[in-house]
Design an enzyme around this catalytic site. Sequence first.
Site, PDB file in Angstrom:
ATOM      1  CG  PHE A 237      -7.329 -10.922  49.968  1.00 35.29           C
ATOM      2  CD1 PHE A 237      -8.305 -11.754  50.492  1.00 35.29           C
ATOM      3  CD2 PHE A 237      -7.661 -10.136  48.873  1.00 35.29           C
ATOM      4  CE1 PHE A 237      -9.586 -11.792  49.947  1.00 35.29           C
ATOM      5  CE2 PHE A 237      -8.937 -10.174  48.323  1.00 35.29           C
ATOM      6  CZ  PHE A 237      -9.904 -11.003  48.862  1.00 35.29           C
TER       7      PHE A 237
ATOM      8  CG  ASP B 208      -2.444  -9.848  43.937  1.00 32.36           C
ATOM      9  OD1 ASP B 208      -2.840  -8.834  43.324  1.00 32.36           O
ATOM     10  OD2 ASP B 208      -3.203 -10.584  44.593  1.00 32.36           O
TER      11      ASP B 208
ATOM     12  CE  LYS C 259      -9.691  -4.935  45.194  1.00 29.99           C
ATOM     13  NZ  LYS C 259      -8.831  -5.839  45.918  1.00 29.99           N
TER      14      LYS C 259
END
Length: 423
Positions: free
Chosen positions: A164, A249, A278
């Site tokens: 993802f 990532d 985030k």
Amino acid sequence: MQTQTTTTAWNQIVQEGVQAYVEALTDADSQRISEEYGTHNYHPLPVNLVRADGVLVFDGEGNEYIDCIGSYSAVAHGHLSEFIVQTVKRQLEKVTLVSRAVYSSELAVFLKAICDYSGMDMACPMNTGAEAIETCLKLARKWGYTKKGVPKDQAEIIVAEGNFHGRTTTIIGFSSEPQYKELFGPYGPGFVSVPFDDVTALEAAITRNTVAIMMEPIQAEGGIIVPEPGYLARVREICTRNNVLLIWDEVQTGFCRTGKRFAWQHENAEPDLMAVGKPLGGGLFPVSAALGKRHVMEVFVPGDHGSTFGGNPLGAVIAVAALAEMEVDGLAAKSQERGQQMMDGFRALELPQVLEVRGKGLLVGLEVQNVDSKKLTQAFLDARVLTKETRNHTFRFAPPLTISEAEVDEVVARVGRAIRSVV
Ligand SMILES: *Cc1c(COP(=O)(O)O)cnc(C)c1O
């Protein structure tokens, strides 16, 4: 609450402030309006949150929940961290947005701080995780053409099944999740997918046009999939040997979530590029970045890339405050300790419905079997624990890293009660 946007309503909002309208809404109003006027690309839990404090969140009726979603790991410092809120208040008296047409002192401090913190040489500031990933992909391709000598438009990037990396049209093209991509094609070429945690498949997929391997060090959305020990280091070694860039990532795993500043540090598998986001926004504001080694980052020249809000002074100071607070509060060590406590606690429940407990630090997955996920989701809500299923019958627990020992015990007890209650 009228949903019409009449001139009168706008005038009232200007006079009374939007909060007066917000406060007049019931939880049911909020749900109804959201379903009518918002696209249905999410399926929210039937909970309307109106207030938050530390690891606790509250609905409009005053019910208190322990937040184990943590906004998909974006809330690491606890909701409304005092230090970050104070930083914002001070910045709101100075300047918030200037664009990259000019220099900015706040941005300068952010660039230096994020490079020092991560050990990378240069940073390209963005807003969302997906933008940071897109930035890494562009950097890797241009590096491939200008430095590795890959023929134009032939660059290949290897990714992992179950990945993802965000929701842009490029990124969903190499997702293996049908729901994320079907009917959104055609997909962009140049990506090759291999099974995660399989070095043989990875090496076999490398060609002379491979410019990068991009993966999450732990697949979070994919169901908290932790690779075998040694995998991250092997990926680093394969990249070095083949003159291929390594892109981690770290959007979800970064900034102490797994018990270290970055998950790659568990195996000293330092990347050439990494995407972060985030929690960099301190739970208040979107801030992301592509970070990397100078020999890669320097391929960007003026005009190659940009973002109107990327690197804005408000986001910049929030991010620096977020980094500082993580260090001062020792959030890496806390994440490690509380995460271990949570996993040990879940295992000690010895429930037949729990197939596996896995994770690192406070990124914890609880995989269940022989239990109706919908009923269990509701049971968790009834127990006042916010958690949501990722893929593969796995519930994710990623609370703020500031969660206390007593609060972790409480989560474990409530989770035990909730699972037992579902028959
Ligand atoms: C959330 C996430 C992204 C995308 O971030 P957005 O801010 O939602 O665009 C990318 N990669 C990983 C690993 C993520 O968890």
